[in-house]
Design a protein around this motif. Sequence first.
Motif, PDB file in Angstrom:
ATOM      1  N   GLN A  13      -2.619  -9.419  -0.717  1.00 54.79           N
ATOM      2  CA  GLN A  13      -2.350  -8.366  -1.755  1.00 54.79           C
ATOM      3  C   GLN A  13      -3.207  -8.322  -2.719  1.00 54.79           C
ATOM      4  O   GLN A  13      -3.812  -7.252  -3.480  1.00 54.79           O
ATOM      5  CB  GLN A  13      -0.602  -8.543  -1.996  1.00 54.79           C
ATOM      6  CG  GLN A  13      -0.238  -7.372  -3.044  1.00 54.79           C
ATOM      7  CD  GLN A  13       1.088  -7.622  -3.631  1.00 54.79           C
ATOM      8  OE1 GLN A  13       1.734  -7.931  -2.774  1.00 54.79           O
ATOM      9  NE2 GLN A  13       1.492  -7.256  -4.624  1.00 54.79           N
ATOM     10  N   PRO A  14      -3.689  -9.806  -3.644  1.00 52.42           N
ATOM     11  CA  PRO A  14      -4.440  -9.811  -4.735  1.00 52.42           C
ATOM     12  C   PRO A  14      -6.040  -8.869  -4.352  1.00 52.42           C
ATOM     13  O   PRO A  14      -6.473  -8.300  -5.122  1.00 52.42           O
ATOM     14  CB  PRO A  14      -4.591 -11.049  -5.056  1.00 52.42           C
ATOM     15  CG  PRO A  14      -3.306 -11.786  -4.573  1.00 52.42           C
ATOM     16  CD  PRO A  14      -3.156 -11.087  -3.315  1.00 52.42           C
ATOM     17  N   LEU A  15      -6.386  -9.242  -3.156  1.00 51.05           N
ATOM     18  CA  LEU A  15      -7.806  -8.839  -2.820  1.00 51.05           C
ATOM     19  C   LEU A  15      -7.776  -7.347  -2.561  1.00 51.05           C
ATOM     20  O   LEU A  15      -8.567  -6.446  -2.835  1.00 51.05           O
ATOM     21  CB  LEU A  15      -7.945  -9.540  -1.286  1.00 51.05           C
ATOM     22  CG  LEU A  15      -8.294 -10.868  -1.717  1.00 51.05           C
ATOM     23  CD1 LEU A  15      -8.728 -11.616  -0.122  1.00 51.05           C
ATOM     24  CD2 LEU A  15      -9.244 -11.425  -2.605  1.00 51.05           C
ATOM     25  N   VAL A  16      -6.589  -6.867  -1.923  1.00 54.26           N
ATOM     26  CA  VAL A  16      -6.466  -5.222  -1.464  1.00 54.26           C
ATOM     27  C   VAL A  16      -6.249  -4.568  -3.182  1.00 54.26           C
ATOM     28  O   VAL A  16      -7.035  -3.527  -3.145  1.00 54.26           O
ATOM     29  CB  VAL A  16      -5.000  -4.930  -0.811  1.00 54.26           C
ATOM     30  CG1 VAL A  16      -4.905  -3.585  -0.617  1.00 54.26           C
ATOM     31  CG2 VAL A  16      -5.587  -5.625   0.628  1.00 54.26           C
ATOM     32  N   LEU A  31       0.870  -1.237  -0.033  1.00 57.94           N
ATOM     33  CA  LEU A  31      -0.069  -0.052   0.070  1.00 57.94           C
ATOM     34  C   LEU A  31       0.997   1.321  -0.033  1.00 57.94           C
ATOM     35  O   LEU A  31       0.498   2.388  -0.595  1.00 57.94           O
ATOM     36  CB  LEU A  31      -0.864   0.000   1.158  1.00 57.94           C
ATOM     37  CG  LEU A  31      -2.250  -1.003   1.136  1.00 57.94           C
ATOM     38  CD1 LEU A  31      -2.764  -1.209   2.372  1.00 57.94           C
ATOM     39  CD2 LEU A  31      -3.072  -0.727   0.028  1.00 57.94           C
ATOM     40  N   GLN A  32       1.948   1.308   0.468  1.00 56.94           N
ATOM     41  CA  GLN A  32       2.883   2.357   0.484  1.00 56.94           C
ATOM     42  C   GLN A  32       3.438   2.699  -0.668  1.00 56.94           C
ATOM     43  O   GLN A  32       3.641   3.772  -1.060  1.00 56.94           O
ATOM     44  CB  GLN A  32       4.103   1.958   1.735  1.00 56.94           C
ATOM     45  CG  GLN A  32       5.049   3.171   1.905  1.00 56.94           C
ATOM     46  CD  GLN A  32       5.860   2.996   2.983  1.00 56.94           C
ATOM     47  OE1 GLN A  32       5.607   2.432   4.016  1.00 56.94           O
ATOM     48  NE2 GLN A  32       6.946   3.800   2.989  1.00 56.94           N
ATOM     49  N   LEU A  33       3.745   1.576  -1.395  1.00 60.07           N
ATOM     50  CA  LEU A  33       4.262   1.687  -2.931  1.00 60.07           C
ATOM     51  C   LEU A  33       3.020   2.442  -3.767  1.00 60.07           C
ATOM     52  O   LEU A  33       3.212   3.351  -4.561  1.00 60.07           O
ATOM     53  CB  LEU A  33       4.641   0.449  -3.503  1.00 60.07           C
ATOM     54  CG  LEU A  33       5.866  -0.073  -2.820  1.00 60.07           C
ATOM     55  CD1 LEU A  33       6.125  -1.608  -3.489  1.00 60.07           C
ATOM     56  CD2 LEU A  33       7.141   0.736  -3.203  1.00 60.07           C
ATOM     57  N   GLN A  34       1.744   1.922  -3.392  1.00 58.46           N
ATOM     58  CA  GLN A  34       0.581   2.360  -4.194  1.00 58.46           C
ATOM     59  C   GLN A  34       0.423   3.866  -3.890  1.00 58.46           C
ATOM     60  O   GLN A  34      -0.182   4.455  -4.963  1.00 58.46           O
ATOM     61  CB  GLN A  34      -0.618   1.489  -4.154  1.00 58.46           C
ATOM     62  CG  GLN A  34      -0.448  -0.147  -4.410  1.00 58.46           C
ATOM     63  CD  GLN A  34      -0.085  -0.087  -5.851  1.00 58.46           C
ATOM     64  OE1 GLN A  34      -0.481   0.582  -6.816  1.00 58.46           O
ATOM     65  NE2 GLN A  34       0.743  -1.144  -6.294  1.00 58.46           N
ATOM     66  N   ASP A  65      -7.646   6.284   1.723  1.00 62.41           N
ATOM     67  CA  ASP A  65      -7.129   5.770   3.149  1.00 62.41           C
ATOM     68  C   ASP A  65      -7.568   4.484   3.181  1.00 62.41           C
ATOM     69  O   ASP A  65      -8.124   3.730   2.696  1.00 62.41           O
ATOM     70  CB  ASP A  65      -8.155   6.546   4.042  1.00 62.41           C
ATOM     71  CG  ASP A  65      -8.067   7.942   4.174  1.00 62.41           C
ATOM     72  OD1 ASP A  65      -6.734   8.537   4.103  1.00 62.41           O
ATOM     73  OD2 ASP A  65      -8.703   8.699   4.437  1.00 62.41           O
ATOM     74  N   VAL A  66      -6.386   3.716   3.986  1.00 59.16           N
ATOM     75  CA  VAL A  66      -6.631   2.384   4.479  1.00 59.16           C
ATOM     76  C   VAL A  66      -6.515   2.165   5.794  1.00 59.16           C
ATOM     77  O   VAL A  66      -5.667   2.669   6.505  1.00 59.16           O
ATOM     78  CB  VAL A  66      -5.338   1.628   3.766  1.00 59.16           C
ATOM     79  CG1 VAL A  66      -5.594   0.155   3.957  1.00 59.16           C
ATOM     80  CG2 VAL A  66      -5.218   1.918   2.121  1.00 59.16           C
ATOM     81  N   ASP A  67      -7.640   1.474   6.293  1.00 58.78           N
ATOM     82  CA  ASP A  67      -7.647   1.107   7.712  1.00 58.78           C
ATOM     83  C   ASP A  67      -7.594  -0.343   7.965  1.00 58.78           C
ATOM     84  O   ASP A  67      -8.200  -1.170   7.421  1.00 58.78           O
ATOM     85  CB  ASP A  67      -9.021   1.702   8.072  1.00 58.78           C
ATOM     86  CG  ASP A  67      -9.143   1.277   9.900  1.00 58.78           C
ATOM     87  OD1 ASP A  67      -8.040   1.100  10.287  1.00 58.78           O
ATOM     88  OD2 ASP A  67     -10.266   1.427  10.246  1.00 58.78           O
ATOM     89  N   ILE A  68      -6.539  -0.716   8.555  1.00 60.97           N
ATOM     90  CA  ILE A  68      -6.455  -2.228   8.971  1.00 60.97           C
ATOM     91  C   ILE A  68      -6.532  -2.408  10.350  1.00 60.97           C
ATOM     92  O   ILE A  68      -5.681  -1.943  11.211  1.00 60.97           O
ATOM     93  CB  ILE A  68      -4.682  -2.665   8.562  1.00 60.97           C
ATOM     94  CG1 ILE A  68      -4.660  -2.141   6.981  1.00 60.97           C
ATOM     95  CG2 ILE A  68      -4.717  -3.940   8.798  1.00 60.97           C
ATOM     96  CD1 ILE A  68      -3.075  -2.452   6.568  1.00 60.97           C
ATOM     97  N   ASP A  69      -7.479  -3.254  10.699  1.00 56.99           N
ATOM     98  CA  ASP A  69      -7.865  -3.619  11.793  1.00 56.99           C
ATOM     99  C   ASP A  69      -7.812  -5.131  12.167  1.00 56.99           C
ATOM    100  O   ASP A  69      -8.461  -5.893  11.294  1.00 56.99           O
ATOM    101  CB  ASP A  69      -9.587  -3.408  12.116  1.00 56.99           C
ATOM    102  CG  ASP A  69      -9.992  -3.633  13.608  1.00 56.99           C
ATOM    103  OD1 ASP A  69      -8.941  -3.874  14.525  1.00 56.99           O
ATOM    104  OD2 ASP A  69     -11.143  -3.293  13.808  1.00 56.99           O
ATOM    105  N   VAL A  70      -6.617  -5.654  12.873  1.00 50.77           N
ATOM    106  CA  VAL A  70      -6.258  -7.040  13.092  1.00 50.77           C
ATOM    107  C   VAL A  70      -6.542  -7.271  14.507  1.00 50.77           C
ATOM    108  O   VAL A  70      -5.733  -6.678  15.348  1.00 50.77           O
ATOM    109  CB  VAL A  70      -4.916  -7.250  12.370  1.00 50.77           C
ATOM    110  CG1 VAL A  70      -4.831  -8.886  12.317  1.00 50.77           C
ATOM    111  CG2 VAL A  70      -4.614  -6.772  10.923  1.00 50.77           C
ATOM    112  N   ASP A  71      -7.261  -8.438  14.702  1.00 50.69           N
ATOM    113  CA  ASP A  71      -7.250  -9.107  16.160  1.00 50.69           C
ATOM    114  C   ASP A  71      -5.820  -9.501  16.500  1.00 50.69           C
ATOM    115  O   ASP A  71      -5.105 -10.410  15.672  1.00 50.69           O
ATOM    116  CB  ASP A  71      -8.304  -9.931  16.303  1.00 50.69           C
ATOM    117  CG  ASP A  71      -8.393 -10.513  17.899  1.00 50.69           C
ATOM    118  OD1 ASP A  71      -7.732 -10.221  18.472  1.00 50.69           O
ATOM    119  OD2 ASP A  71      -9.111 -11.539  17.671  1.00 50.69           O
TER     120      ASP A  71
END
Length: 574
Positions: free
Chosen positions: A473-476, A441-444, A453-459
Amino acid sequence: MNKKLISNPINRVTFKNRIIFIFLISTLIPFICLGVISFYTIDSIIDNKVENSIQSKLKQDLTTLENSLNNLNHVSQQLAFGGRVTTLLDELQKESEPSNRIQLIREINSEINLISFSNPNIGLIMYYYPDTGLHDFENFRLRNEFMPEKLPVMAKYSGITYYGPHKSYSGSINQFVFSSMRKVNILDQTIYLYIETGRNALETLFAPLNRKSDSRQLLILNNEGRVTFSENKDDFPENNMFPGQSSESSSGYYKTYFWSKETSNQGWSIVSIIPIKELNQERNQWLLQVSVIFIIFIFISLLFAWFLWKMVYNPLSKFNKEVKTLIQTETHNTELTKIPEFDYLLNQVRTMKTKIWDLYGEVKQKEKRRADLEVEKLLYQINPHFLMNTLDTVHWLAVFNGNKEIDKLVLSLNKLLSYNLGKMGEETTVEKEIQAVKEYLQLQQIRYDFQFDVDIDVDENTFGILIPRFILQPLVENALYHGVSDDGYIHVDIKLNENLEITIQDNGSGMSKEEIDRLLHEETDESQKVGMGIGMRYVKRILESNYGEKAKLEIKSEVGKGTIVTLLLPVFRG
């Protein structure tokens, strides 16, 4: 043409098997034909013999039974129509003086005993008064209360009714008997004469206790064809119609039984039933004997075939040995078979063998030269890690020159390439996969000229769970490609329930159902433009390869309302 000959199964049959097969066919066909003819002939003879035996026995039983019933009819006529006993009964009904009545009773008993004594096949005799239910003048003590209405009706004619077989009412015997009841010819009185067959009248008929060794069972059918007596109440219950009654044949098959029927002149019938397995016992014995002879004959035929094969095997084994060593060794054998045809072929094979080994040497030299060229070519191929080393050099040049943007871009690209150049199919953890997505995402964000904006919420409980490499990555990338533009938003949510649930949601332009199906199932130009050309089809194949049907990939989207991609994966912790 040659391929068809090689693939033909017949061409793979060995010479030995061919000789044995031909010898067996030539010897067994006449024996089989003779056996088939003999079987049908013997089978017909056995069938006729068995059926004639059964029919003959049944006719004897029918004659015995008819004689017994005729005897009952004869005695009943003596005691019911105009005889001495009838006259005495008439006088007894009219006499009121006790002493005279006693004398008449004695005379009646004497007459009945005389008739019973002169007819040894007659058993119980008595007179029955249906109006009162009483009986009188019985020559034997009754076993039970007399109830004629419960007797099985065998045949009914004008003036007389035949019953049976049934247990005797006489207290002196305990066996099956036949009986008859006839109305007595006395005016103004309703009296019936009841007579049973005697102890020895039907000694061989309907006496199951005396026929333990006899496998047949008997049935009695009344005039209507209904079973009035059955020695096999399970398959031929009493008071039911006989299954073969509708057939005009006198014999047939029902379930596991063979039945044969004889009908009397009065219309009632006697039926003999025999289990089919016992009926075929003699036939089976004959088949067993023939089978043993057949096996012995086959053994002898195989023995002769083996001797025939040995006679030609020694010459052929030499030829076979030469052919087998065709490509195993280049040494020559000079031994001959002493059969001109085989010796000529051996010489041709040995000449061919020499040429093959010469060609094999040439091919071996050419392959060695080609392998050397391939090794030399590999020495000049670029190692994939050369690219990462070069990027690392660019990174340090950017650091030394103070170019932070290029430094940030090159560093992220180097990390992403290092992660994605892992072994195919190698597993990773959720934590490492999320880190790779962040680098991507940083490259994109540097590449695209619009903000998102990208919000990543990981348990945190999911960090150590193992998942396939390069699955997020293919899904994002798909979310970026299918709708994110200015003020775009991508939400990545990873949580742990019964399964590992991964959700990628965007607020883009969305997709129609047809576009979703094409993205999942069709390798179109559109799907190939996504990222590295792997896309949804790659993710779907990875899931099928690693989880089979245990994993699920779902896409929900509406045009203008964004897209939600959900992955449900089984949990495997690292």
